[in-house]
Design an enzyme around this catalytic site. Structure first.
Site, PDB file in Angstrom:
ATOM      1  N   TYR A  95      -0.533  82.182  12.726  1.00 31.74           N
ATOM      2  CA  TYR A  95      -0.498  83.116  11.613  1.00 31.74           C
ATOM      3  C   TYR A  95       0.937  83.298  11.124  1.00 31.74           C
ATOM      4  O   TYR A  95       1.198  83.339   9.928  1.00 31.74           O
ATOM      5  CB  TYR A  95      -1.101  84.464  12.031  1.00 31.74           C
ATOM      6  CG  TYR A  95      -2.561  84.361  12.389  1.00 31.74           C
ATOM      7  CD1 TYR A  95      -3.545  84.407  11.409  1.00 31.74           C
ATOM      8  CD2 TYR A  95      -2.971  84.211  13.713  1.00 31.74           C
ATOM      9  CE1 TYR A  95      -4.892  84.300  11.729  1.00 31.74           C
ATOM     10  CE2 TYR A  95      -4.315  84.102  14.044  1.00 31.74           C
ATOM     11  CZ  TYR A  95      -5.268  84.144  13.052  1.00 31.74           C
ATOM     12  OH  TYR A  95      -6.595  84.033  13.376  1.00 31.74           O
ATOM     13  N   ASN A 119     -11.700  84.323   4.115  1.00 36.37           N
ATOM     14  CA  ASN A 119     -11.932  83.006   3.523  1.00 36.37           C
ATOM     15  C   ASN A 119     -13.431  82.788   3.283  1.00 36.37           C
ATOM     16  O   ASN A 119     -14.203  82.749   4.232  1.00 36.37           O
ATOM     17  CB  ASN A 119     -11.379  81.924   4.454  1.00 36.37           C
ATOM     18  CG  ASN A 119     -11.725  80.520   4.021  1.00 36.37           C
ATOM     19  OD1 ASN A 119     -12.089  80.266   2.881  1.00 36.37           O
ATOM     20  ND2 ASN A 119     -11.610  79.593   4.948  1.00 36.37           N
ATOM     21  N   CYS A 127      -9.902  77.594   8.008  1.00 39.67           N
ATOM     22  CA  CYS A 127      -9.348  78.775   8.662  1.00 39.67           C
ATOM     23  C   CYS A 127      -9.480  78.707  10.181  1.00 39.67           C
ATOM     24  O   CYS A 127      -8.758  79.398  10.898  1.00 39.67           O
ATOM     25  CB  CYS A 127      -9.994  80.042   8.110  1.00 39.67           C
ATOM     26  SG  CYS A 127     -11.790  80.037   8.094  1.00 39.67           S
ATOM     27  N   HIS A 128     -10.350  77.821  10.680  1.00 37.24           N
ATOM     28  CA  HIS A 128     -10.506  77.676  12.132  1.00 37.24           C
ATOM     29  C   HIS A 128      -9.265  77.049  12.772  1.00 37.24           C
ATOM     30  O   HIS A 128      -9.091  77.135  13.974  1.00 37.24           O
ATOM     31  CB  HIS A 128     -11.755  76.834  12.463  1.00 37.24           C
ATOM     32  CG  HIS A 128     -11.718  75.445  11.939  1.00 37.24           C
ATOM     33  ND1 HIS A 128     -12.060  75.134  10.628  1.00 37.24           N
ATOM     34  CD2 HIS A 128     -11.388  74.272  12.526  1.00 37.24           C
ATOM     35  CE1 HIS A 128     -11.941  73.828  10.447  1.00 37.24           C
ATOM     36  NE2 HIS A 128     -11.526  73.290  11.578  1.00 37.24           N
ATOM     37  N   GLU A 154     -12.446  68.232  16.256  1.00 32.89           N
ATOM     38  CA  GLU A 154     -11.313  67.561  15.615  1.00 32.89           C
ATOM     39  C   GLU A 154     -10.318  66.946  16.596  1.00 32.89           C
ATOM     40  O   GLU A 154      -9.372  66.303  16.171  1.00 32.89           O
ATOM     41  CB  GLU A 154     -10.596  68.554  14.704  1.00 32.89           C
ATOM     42  CG  GLU A 154     -11.444  69.028  13.546  1.00 32.89           C
ATOM     43  CD  GLU A 154     -10.695  69.949  12.602  1.00 32.89           C
ATOM     44  OE1 GLU A 154      -9.466  70.094  12.720  1.00 32.89           O
ATOM     45  OE2 GLU A 154     -11.362  70.524  11.719  1.00 32.89           O
TER      46      GLU A 154
END
Length: 159
Positions: A95, A119, A127-128, A154
């Site tokens: 953040y 979001n 946003c993850h 991912e």
């Protein structure tokens, strides 16, 4: 217009308005939050294309989305969301890092977190991929289990 698809993170409702994706919503769906959705349209071309691209993402065949997006939010929220799409597939940012990219001090990380949580197009606006400064998974509107699943999906080590 909207449609619902099945995914590894549960049912997703995809919403299109005026030729752009305006929302991807996790189940359970909230119908009384003030967002326009219109009628269900499972065969609308943009909804079909979005479902296809999400399917490729979940199959690890797509790392970047190519869709017209129109998230509704404040100027600050849109600035934060613009930074989120710059976080690459399999990467994360804190953040505080997002705040710094926006020319703000680390004190703005809470405001980044609030915008991140608002979001309306998760997964496509990733946003993850935003984590705590110490590398921990922190809040996620879809739930930490979904965030962990998306980040795990991912990771190249799993390919």
């Amino acid at each position: 217009m909207w449609t619902v698809i099945e995914s590894p993170v549960g049912p997703l409702r995809i919403v299109e308005q005026d030729g752009a994706i305006t929302a991807i919503e996790f189940s359970p769906f909230r119908d009384h939050d003030g967002r326009p959705r219109g009628p269900r349209a499972d065969d609308a071309p943009l909804l079909v294309e979005t479902a296809r691209q999400l399917g490729e993402y979940f199959a690890r065949e797509r790392t970047v989305f190519d869709l017209p997006l129109a998230p509704v939010g404040t100027g600050w929220q849109r600035d934060v969301w613009d930074q989120l799409v710059k976080i690459g597939y399999g990467e994360t940012a804190s953040y505080g890092e997002i705040a710094a990219r926006l020319g703000k001090s680390n004190a703005a990380s809470r405001a980044v977190g609030t915008a991140n949580g608002a979001n309306p197009i998760p997964i496509v606006i990733p946003c993850h991929r935003v984590i705590g400064a110490n590398g921990t998974l922190t809040g996620y509107a879809g739930g930490l289990d979904r965030k962990q699943l998306l980040l795990g999906l991912e990771q190249p080590a799993l390919f």
